[in-house]
Motif scaffolding. Structure first.
Motif, mmCIF file in Angstrom:
data_model
loop_
_atom_site.group_PDB
_atom_site.id
_atom_site.type_symbol
_atom_site.label_atom_id
_atom_site.label_comp_id
_atom_site.label_asym_id
_atom_site.label_seq_id
_atom_site.Cartn_x
_atom_site.Cartn_y
_atom_site.Cartn_z
ATOM 1 N N GLN A 77 0.863 -1.184 0.000
ATOM 2 C CA GLN A 77 0.000 0.000 0.000
ATOM 3 C C GLN A 77 0.900 1.233 0.000
ATOM 4 N N TRP A 78 0.649 2.148 -0.936
ATOM 5 C CA TRP A 78 1.505 3.312 -1.142
ATOM 6 C C TRP A 78 0.841 4.599 -0.674
ATOM 7 N N VAL A 79 1.668 5.539 -0.258
ATOM 8 C CA VAL A 79 1.257 6.928 -0.099
ATOM 9 C C VAL A 79 1.450 7.558 -1.473
ATOM 10 N N SER A 80 0.526 8.401 -1.877
ATOM 11 C CA SER A 80 0.526 8.950 -3.233
ATOM 12 C C SER A 80 1.881 9.514 -3.650
ATOM 13 N N ARG A 81 2.452 10.384 -2.859
ATOM 14 C CA ARG A 81 3.731 11.006 -3.246
ATOM 15 C C ARG A 81 4.854 9.975 -3.369
ATOM 16 N N ASP A 82 4.845 8.968 -2.535
ATOM 17 C CA ASP A 82 5.879 7.932 -2.615
ATOM 18 C C ASP A 82 5.753 7.112 -3.896
ATOM 19 N N PHE A 83 4.522 6.940 -4.358
ATOM 20 C CA PHE A 83 4.300 6.145 -5.569
ATOM 21 C C PHE A 83 4.743 6.897 -6.825
#
Length: 123
Positions: A77-83
């Protein structure tokens, strides 16, 4: 134009997958992602019927990169900015394709180096 729009839609659906816990992805119903994938493949095959070889090569690179981004999205599961980091190459390939099509059609290439606005920053 249709190929870029379908790529953008598929990218959006992959982001949706990346933002949820996808460890049980084999048991999940990814209906919107499935439809976006069908539209992407249809547009890609249609473009390949009439595109010059350089464009077809870029489409294949984009498709391979989409698979890589999907694998990353399903991995956790990703955080938007990390993705965003997982999608950087996809944005660059998309811009390369867009500029290749423009040049092949007798237009000037744009100054855009990525389809993602955050990917064009020089900071």
């Amino acid at each position: 134009m249709k190929i870029i729009l379908n790529s953008a839609e598929l990218n959006r659906r992959i982001i949706d997958v990346a933002r949820v816990d996808s460890t049980d992805h084999n048991d999940r119903d990814w209906h919107e992602l499935h439809l976006a994938t069908i539209r992407w493949n249809t547009a890609r095959y249609g473009a390949a019927l009439i595109a010059p070889e350089a464009q077809i090569g870029l489409l294949q690179e984009i498709d391979t990169e989409l698979d890589s981004v999907m694998d990353a999205a399903l991995g956790k599961q990703w955080v938007s900015r990390d993705f965003r980091g997982e999608r950087e190459q996809l944005g660059r390939l998309g811009a390369s394709y867009m500029n290749r099509v423009r040049v092949d059609d007798g237009l000037e290439a744009t100054g855009i180096t990525s389809l993602w606005p955050w990917g064009n920053r020089t900071e």
